[in-house]
Enzyme design. Structure first.
Site, PDB file in Angstrom:
ATOM      1  N   CYS A   1      25.504   8.530  -3.957  1.00  0.00           N
ATOM      2  CA  CYS A   1      25.120   9.871  -3.545  1.00  0.00           C
ATOM      3  C   CYS A   1      25.821  10.374  -2.281  1.00  0.00           C
ATOM      4  CB  CYS A   1      23.600   9.942  -3.385  1.00  0.00           C
ATOM      5  SG  CYS A   1      22.938  11.638  -3.409  1.00  0.00           S
TER       6      CYS A   1
ATOM      7  N   GLU B   1      21.007   7.590  -8.997  1.00  0.00           N
ATOM      8  CA  GLU B   1      20.364   7.080  -7.785  1.00  0.00           C
ATOM      9  C   GLU B   1      18.848   7.103  -7.984  1.00  0.00           C
ATOM     10  OE1 GLU B   1      20.395   8.000  -2.975  1.00  0.00           O
ATOM     11  OE2 GLU B   1      20.662   9.661  -4.376  1.00  0.00           O
TER      12      GLU B   1
ATOM     13  N   LYS C   1      23.756   1.482  -0.214  1.00  0.00           N
ATOM     14  CA  LYS C   1      24.252   2.779   0.248  1.00  0.00           C
ATOM     15  C   LYS C   1      24.553   2.746   1.746  1.00  0.00           C
ATOM     16  CE  LYS C   1      22.707   7.643   0.206  1.00  0.00           C
ATOM     17  NZ  LYS C   1      21.570   8.510  -0.201  1.00  0.00           N
TER      18      LYS C   1
END
Length: 268
Positions: free
Chosen positions: A152, A40, A111
């Site tokens: 993440c 990330e 994300k």
């Protein structure tokens, strides 16, 4: 199939980070990998929002993406570019990009889950102040089979991984920049659980160490097989690691423990 996993200590200068990734593309290709996975925020990790703003541009203008696409073509390697901060309207997107061996962007994933937390140790994060969440589950065909894309904090939300499991993904990418307290408590157990639930490989390239902006990240980039066995743990040092994925293992595990086939819808 051999993969490369890049563990980084990304800094505040995208040019330096781009060079690190391009070097890793060359090294991964030389080592026989068919795909490289990066963490990330591979291109920029900077908690100073004002300083970072000048480096966050629309995807088409991002120099890190441009350099990595060129490296992918030069070395004939697929790259799962963990994520970049890119400008998207009046906010940013934390965007994971899949680049094929011809330098094309084969898939994009923004994300979904924003890291808005106050940790017991005093750390406070409000990702939603600057970033807008994605709203789509993304999968893509790769040399490793069907890849499911996450980033993440998404790791903590089973519904996304349930959707990727129902899509029969072969590999799940979980690029990350986990904090040290949350990483030491939950990183290994969550990644192993997601691999077991989906009967799929999980590849989690991570940030590690103390960064230029003052934050510290947990490291321990992992590759986990469909049974939950850890094939690679890169501990806390930056660098490139390799893992060999036996793709036949996916079908073998799904025959032994057919939890995907046995799933039933849950009434709400």
């Amino acid at each position: 199939m051999r993969i490369g996993v890049l563990q980084m200590t990304s800094g505040i200068d995208p040019a330096v980070n781009a060079e690190t990734i391009a070097d890793a593309v060359a090294e991964a290709a030389a080592g026989g990998a068919v795909m490289l996975f990066t963490p990330e925020m591979s291109g920029l990790l900077d908690r100073d929002r004002e300083r970072a703003a000048s480096s966050i541009v629309p995807e088409e203008n991002d120099r890190v993406l441009h350099n990595v696409r060129a490296a992918a073509v030069r070395h004939g390697l697929w790259v799962a570019l963990g994520s970049l901060a890119v400008r998207a309207g009046d906010k940013y997107a934390n965007r994971s990009l899949l680049i094929d061996d011809r330098g094309n962007v084969a898939a994009r994933y923004d994300k979904m889950h924003m890291f808005d937390v106050d940790l017991a140790g005093g750390e406070s994060w409000r990702e939603s102040r600057s970033y807008r969440p994605g709203d789509a589950v993304i999968t893509a065909q790769t040399p490793l089979g069907l890849l499911g894309m996450t980033v993440c904090y998404d790791l903590r939300f089973p519904a996304l991984f349930d959707a990727l499991g129902n899509a029969n993904c072969d590999v799940l990418a979980v690029p990350a920049a986990f904090t040290v307290p949350t990483g030491s408590a939950h990183w290994h157990v969550l990644l192993r659980a997601r691999a077991i639930e989906a009967s799929a490989f999980v590849v989690a390239a991570a940030q590690t160490g103390e960064h230029e902006d003052g934050r510290c990240t947990y490291g321990h980039s992992l590759v986990v097989d469909p049974w939950g066995d850890v094939l690679l743990d890169m501990k806390d040092k930056p660098g490139l690691g390799f893992a060999d994925l036996d793709l036949a293992r996916i079908a073998e595990v799904r025959r032994q423990l057919p939890s995907l086939a046995n799933r039933r819808p849950i009434a709400r």
